[in-house]
Motif scaffolding. Sequence first.
Motif: not given
Length: 255
Positions: A100-120
């Motif tokens: 699951v990628s961290v996005t603003e839209a998702r952050a409006k409805v839930g919390l994210f853990s600390a990142p498990m990895m970075s990608d692009g």
Amino acid sequence: MRNLPALLLALMLALVPGAVRAGEALQRVETSGTLRIGLTGDYKPFSALGADGAFTGLDVDLGRALAASLGVRPVFVRTSWPTLGADLEAGRFDIAMGGVSVTEARAKVGLFSAPMMSDGKTPIALCANAARFQTLQQIDRKGVRLVVNPGGTNEAFARAHIHAATITVHPDNTTIFQEIVDGRADLMITDAIETRLQAKLHPELCAIHPDAPFDHAEKAYFMPKDAEMKAKVDAWLAGMRASGALKAAIVKWVE
């Protein structure tokens, strides 16, 4: 009215999308003895759903490890990229894993853990065409056929950056790379980790500059707005990173 502050807080939380009482999500997990883990089952190496209905993948292994750290049993629940946020809000699972990628839209409805990895995001195409699709400018031309899976960050990236090329939405992410192999699409833009794996699974395909993607985003675990549950997940993730278990799991499924 000594209970007025508590009442006001409860009313405020009721107006926040996805909000839960402190510890409520974690308490449900502990009381039920199960951790319901949402997975799409269509995003290797994070999760794949087999014909037998069983999930496999990096976040299946890590999901089991997280459940064990909480002293509960993992239960895997299928979700989809278009419905991920709605399924979380509806309480269909306790935490979403599976890349699951961290996005603003998702952050409006839930919390994210600390990142498990970075990608692009980076392209994948037939090796014979790799030189043609090094830049967004080369990709965004008339006649170029870009395929995307629906509802996630891949489609969002394509819609934001591609205007002249043709974008085709392919509904099944498990067969989408075959569209390129069979010549029905020229390329896909997806997370670098996925391009590396799919290039191994399909020798005709090449991951195009996966070490220098077009952007950078963090992958994390997505859960209800319960700070106590987030603290538990973050502590587990920190321990997995410190012990080398997280890196070993990634190596097992990717390298």
